[in-house]
Scaffold this motif. Structure first.
Motif, PDB file in Angstrom:
ATOM      1  N   GLU A 368       0.881  -1.181   0.000  1.00  0.00           N
ATOM      2  CA  GLU A 368       0.000   0.000   0.000  1.00  0.00           C
ATOM      3  C   GLU A 368       0.908   1.217   0.000  1.00  0.00           C
ATOM      4  O   GLU A 368       1.332   1.694   1.049  1.00  0.00           O
ATOM      5  N   PHE A 369       1.239   1.690  -1.188  1.00  0.00           N
ATOM      6  CA  PHE A 369       2.218   2.762  -1.269  1.00  0.00           C
ATOM      7  C   PHE A 369       2.142   3.460  -2.624  1.00  0.00           C
ATOM      8  O   PHE A 369       1.475   2.993  -3.552  1.00  0.00           O
ATOM      9  N   ILE A 370       2.857   4.564  -2.718  1.00  0.00           N
ATOM     10  CA  ILE A 370       3.092   5.239  -3.988  1.00  0.00           C
ATOM     11  C   ILE A 370       4.602   5.324  -4.179  1.00  0.00           C
ATOM     12  O   ILE A 370       5.326   5.700  -3.246  1.00  0.00           O
ATOM     13  N   ALA A 371       5.078   4.959  -5.345  1.00  0.00           N
ATOM     14  CA  ALA A 371       6.497   5.101  -5.685  1.00  0.00           C
ATOM     15  C   ALA A 371       6.648   6.235  -6.686  1.00  0.00           C
ATOM     16  O   ALA A 371       5.833   6.376  -7.605  1.00  0.00           O
ATOM     17  N   PHE A 372       7.677   7.044  -6.478  1.00  0.00           N
ATOM     18  CA  PHE A 372       7.962   8.155  -7.380  1.00  0.00           C
ATOM     19  C   PHE A 372       9.372   7.989  -7.940  1.00  0.00           C
ATOM     20  O   PHE A 372      10.311   7.716  -7.187  1.00  0.00           O
ATOM     21  N   TRP A 373       9.493   8.170  -9.239  1.00  0.00           N
ATOM     22  CA  TRP A 373      10.802   8.162  -9.886  1.00  0.00           C
ATOM     23  C   TRP A 373      11.205   9.615 -10.136  1.00  0.00           C
ATOM     24  O   TRP A 373      10.457  10.373 -10.776  1.00  0.00           O
ATOM     25  N   LEU A 374      12.359  10.016  -9.632  1.00  0.00           N
ATOM     26  CA  LEU A 374      12.781  11.409  -9.684  1.00  0.00           C
ATOM     27  C   LEU A 374      14.090  11.571 -10.457  1.00  0.00           C
ATOM     28  O   LEU A 374      14.944  10.683 -10.462  1.00  0.00           O
ATOM     29  N   LYS A 375      14.227  12.719 -11.070  1.00  0.00           N
ATOM     30  CA  LYS A 375      15.464  13.143 -11.704  1.00  0.00           C
ATOM     31  C   LYS A 375      15.741  14.568 -11.260  1.00  0.00           C
ATOM     32  O   LYS A 375      14.947  15.479 -11.520  1.00  0.00           O
ATOM     33  N   GLU A 376      16.828  14.735 -10.501  1.00  0.00           N
ATOM     34  CA  GLU A 376      17.207  16.047  -9.982  1.00  0.00           C
ATOM     35  C   GLU A 376      16.047  16.707  -9.234  1.00  0.00           C
ATOM     36  O   GLU A 376      15.780  17.902  -9.375  1.00  0.00           O
ATOM     37  N   ARG A 378      12.858  16.284  -9.580  1.00  0.00           N
ATOM     38  CA  ARG A 378      11.612  16.431 -10.336  1.00  0.00           C
ATOM     39  C   ARG A 378      10.981  15.059 -10.570  1.00  0.00           C
ATOM     40  O   ARG A 378      11.679  14.108 -10.914  1.00  0.00           O
ATOM     41  N   VAL A 379       9.664  14.972 -10.425  1.00  0.00           N
ATOM     42  CA  VAL A 379       8.963  13.707 -10.559  1.00  0.00           C
ATOM     43  C   VAL A 379       8.772  13.370 -12.038  1.00  0.00           C
ATOM     44  O   VAL A 379       8.146  14.122 -12.784  1.00  0.00           O
ATOM     45  N   LEU A 380       9.325  12.228 -12.444  1.00  0.00           N
ATOM     46  CA  LEU A 380       9.158  11.745 -13.813  1.00  0.00           C
ATOM     47  C   LEU A 380       7.969  10.799 -13.939  1.00  0.00           C
ATOM     48  O   LEU A 380       7.304  10.762 -14.980  1.00  0.00           O
ATOM     49  N   ALA A 381       7.732  10.018 -12.889  1.00  0.00           N
ATOM     50  CA  ALA A 381       6.660   9.023 -12.934  1.00  0.00           C
ATOM     51  C   ALA A 381       6.236   8.679 -11.517  1.00  0.00           C
ATOM     52  O   ALA A 381       6.990   8.874 -10.557  1.00  0.00           O
ATOM     53  N   GLY A 382       5.023   8.169 -11.404  1.00  0.00           N
ATOM     54  CA  GLY A 382       4.509   7.732 -10.107  1.00  0.00           C
ATOM     55  C   GLY A 382       3.662   6.492 -10.271  1.00  0.00           C
ATOM     56  O   GLY A 382       2.931   6.348 -11.259  1.00  0.00           O
ATOM     57  N   MET A 383       3.769   5.576  -9.325  1.00  0.00           N
ATOM     58  CA  MET A 383       2.995   4.333  -9.356  1.00  0.00           C
ATOM     59  C   MET A 383       2.280   4.167  -8.025  1.00  0.00           C
ATOM     60  O   MET A 383       2.930   4.059  -6.988  1.00  0.00           O
ATOM     61  N   ASN A 384       0.965   4.187  -8.049  1.00  0.00           N
ATOM     62  CA  ASN A 384       0.190   3.980  -6.828  1.00  0.00           C
ATOM     63  C   ASN A 384      -0.301   2.538  -6.773  1.00  0.00           C
ATOM     64  O   ASN A 384      -0.927   2.036  -7.698  1.00  0.00           O
ATOM     65  N   VAL A 385       0.042   1.867  -5.676  1.00  0.00           N
ATOM     66  CA  VAL A 385      -0.286   0.457  -5.466  1.00  0.00           C
ATOM     67  C   VAL A 385      -1.278   0.356  -4.311  1.00  0.00           C
ATOM     68  O   VAL A 385      -0.955   0.705  -3.168  1.00  0.00           O
ATOM     69  N   ASN A 386      -2.495  -0.079  -4.609  1.00  0.00           N
ATOM     70  CA  ASN A 386      -3.566  -0.195  -3.608  1.00  0.00           C
ATOM     71  C   ASN A 386      -3.792   1.116  -2.850  1.00  0.00           C
ATOM     72  O   ASN A 386      -4.233   1.122  -1.702  1.00  0.00           O
ATOM     73  N   VAL A 387      -3.492   2.221  -3.493  1.00  0.00           N
ATOM     74  CA  VAL A 387      -3.795   3.573  -3.006  1.00  0.00           C
ATOM     75  C   VAL A 387      -4.542   4.253  -4.141  1.00  0.00           C
ATOM     76  O   VAL A 387      -4.043   4.308  -5.268  1.00  0.00           O
ATOM     77  N   TRP A 388      -5.738   4.776  -3.842  1.00  0.00           N
ATOM     78  CA  TRP A 388      -6.613   5.200  -4.932  1.00  0.00           C
ATOM     79  C   TRP A 388      -6.899   6.699  -4.916  1.00  0.00           C
ATOM     80  O   TRP A 388      -6.665   7.380  -3.919  1.00  0.00           O
ATOM     81  N   ASP A 389      -7.429   7.159  -6.045  1.00  0.00           N
ATOM     82  CA  ASP A 389      -7.841   8.556  -6.228  1.00  0.00           C
ATOM     83  C   ASP A 389      -6.680   9.526  -6.090  1.00  0.00           C
ATOM     84  O   ASP A 389      -6.825  10.640  -5.558  1.00  0.00           O
ATOM     85  N   VAL A 390      -5.516   9.115  -6.575  1.00  0.00           N
ATOM     86  CA  VAL A 390      -4.336   9.994  -6.521  1.00  0.00           C
ATOM     87  C   VAL A 390      -3.735  10.231  -7.901  1.00  0.00           C
ATOM     88  O   VAL A 390      -2.777  11.003  -8.018  1.00  0.00           O
ATOM     89  N   THR A 391      -4.271   9.608  -8.933  1.00  0.00           N
ATOM     90  CA  THR A 391      -3.668   9.726 -10.266  1.00  0.00           C
ATOM     91  C   THR A 391      -3.619  11.165 -10.736  1.00  0.00           C
ATOM     92  O   THR A 391      -2.608  11.617 -11.298  1.00  0.00           O
ATOM     93  N   GLU A 392      -4.683  11.905 -10.510  1.00  0.00           N
ATOM     94  CA  GLU A 392      -4.710  13.307 -10.946  1.00  0.00           C
ATOM     95  C   GLU A 392      -3.599  14.102 -10.269  1.00  0.00           C
ATOM     96  O   GLU A 392      -2.910  14.913 -10.915  1.00  0.00           O
ATOM     97  N   HIS A 393      -3.376  13.859  -8.979  1.00  0.00           N
ATOM     98  CA  HIS A 393      -2.334  14.584  -8.257  1.00  0.00           C
ATOM     99  C   HIS A 393      -0.938  14.176  -8.737  1.00  0.00           C
ATOM    100  O   HIS A 393      -0.042  15.020  -8.866  1.00  0.00           O
TER     101      HIS A 393
END
Length: 421
Positions: A368-376, A378-393
């Motif tokens: 139950e988490f969100i993973a963020f891939w960062l470069k310097e 800045r967020v390049l990508a995000g993956m929400n696992v069993n955490v909902w209603d956060v895609t827009e953010h």
């Protein structure tokens, strides 16, 4: 202004093509719309083929984009079970391969999709070797998994990507024994990198899936036309009654190549080269969906995305561009998966080597988490696992290209929307 006497032809009967036809009518186009598909089924969505329909949780009719009567009701000329074998760009015609019929177009949309890559090893002609791309494949595989489950049979899957893992989960739910073989060190390695792939490895191991990483199939062994085992390059022989090749898909560019349209090299993802308005090197021909390699406006790279959301959105975008509207297809890449009790959504684009840090927000151990891939920062990508209603953010964070406070990003008590305010 689009003339009502014009003819728009769509080659390809998947989600992108069906949504493009729908959009043309919704935008008021009154000319001819001709949709040509080499499949005999009406246009359908592909995610259920490895998810709900394969598991027997969704009915067959649920996969179709529109009910059959919708096409006639909206004056869409639908040609099922027919294929186009030639585009004449000078005459502006497409030719049906079965009888040579020529159809003239004013605008042409290519949504020819992709096809599963084939294993180039001995034994692939055996009856128990499968692929999963079309509805007919899913219907066959559904029966195979049920049979394997009843008989305690073994399924070997070549490939630990999305299709491979989703079928592995379905096979285990049916009760089949499953071994997954992949040359990478972890599942989804080329998408999630080494940091997050093990989350999926542990999920599947908990459900009884066996992995064999760092190896690849060298031969499928059979007898009397049936599969008996699968051999890997370390000399091991894995029991198998059936084998699924899930080693990726190749864009179906043959028609475009023969017509002389600009393509992208396979080393860079392949596909038909299109600009941000989905226009090819021919101003009257467009491409969308899995086959289109799009010059992404803000990512600054050409991107070909083989996922449902891209087909859903790029088909309509191409339709609007065909109508002369200003279009800049700049959607944040998005895909999702469901495996056992894990649901996941991924937004962005962060292939291995493009990021310098992965930040976890929540409890990865409990999945139950969100993973963020960062470069310097800045967020390049995000993956929400069993955490909902956060895609827009998450997508807002990606689009902002702003440096974020990493401690706040990792803290579940800090609202995500506050990080871009």
């Amino acid at each position: 202004m689009v003339d009502a006497d014009q003819t728009f032809v769509i080659v390809g009967g998947g989600l992108a093509g069906a949504k493009a036809a729908e959009t043309l009518r919704a935008e008021g186009f009154t000319g001819r719309v001709i949709l040509i598909s080499d499949e005999r089924d009406h246009p359908y969505e592909r995610p259920p083929l490895s998810k709900g329909y394969l598991l027997g949780k969704e009915e067959r009719d649920s996969v179709f984009v529109h009910e059959p009567a919708w096409y006639a009701r909206n004056d869409i000329e639908l040609h099922l079970g027919q294929f186009v074998d030639r585009i004449d760009r000078t005459a502006k015609t497409v030719r049906f391969g079965d009888d040579g019929t020529l159809v003239r177009y004013d605008k042409l949309l290519l949504v020819t999709g992709a096809e599963p890559r084939r294993l180039d090893i001995p034994g692939t002609d055996l009856a128990g070797v499968h692929h999963l791309r079309r509805l007919a494949h899913a219907e066959r595989l559904k029966g195979v998994l049920a049979s394997l489950g009843r008989d305690n049979g073994h399924l070997v899957i070549a490939g630990a990507g999305w299709i491979g893992l989703e079928v592995a989960a379905a096979a285990r739910e049916y009760g089949a024994e499953v071994t997954v073989i992949d040359p990478s060190p972890s599942p989804l390695h080329h998408v999630l990198g080494p940091e997050l792939g093990n989350v999926f490895a542990e999920l599947h191991r908990e459900h009884g899936v066996r992995f064999h990483f760092g190896r690849q199939l060298t031969e499928i062994v059979g007898q009397d036309g049936m599969v008996l085992a699968a051999r890997t390059d370390d000399g091991e022989e894995h029991p198998a009654h059936d084998v699924l090749a899930a080693i990726g898909a190749a864009p179906r560019t043959g028609l475009a190549e023969a017509a002389g349209l600009a393509l992208v090299d396979r080393a860079h993802g392949g596909g038909i080269a299109v600009d941000a308005s989905l226009r090819t090197s021919d101003p009257d021909i467009y491409a969308a969906g899995d086959v289109a390699a799009i010059e992404h406006p803000w990512l600054g790279t050409r991107l070909r995305v083989e996922h449902w959301a891209n087909a859903l959105n790029s088909g309509p975008a191409a339709a609007r561009a065909m109508l002369g509207q200003e279009v800049a297809y700049d959607r944040v890449p998005y895909f999702f998966t469901d495996q056992y009790d894990l649901g996941m959504e991924y937004s962005g684009w962060a292939p291995p080597g493009s990021y310098d840090e992965v930040v976890i927000r929540g409890d990865a151990g409990k999945r139950e988490f969100i993973a963020f891939w960062l470069k310097e920062g800045r967020v390049l990508a995000g993956m929400n696992v069993n955490v909902w209603d956060v895609t827009e953010h998450i997508q807002k964070l990606i689009r902002s290209e702003a440096q974020v406070n990493v401690e706040q990003l990792a803290d579940p008590h800090v609202p995500l929307d506050s990080l871009t305010s």
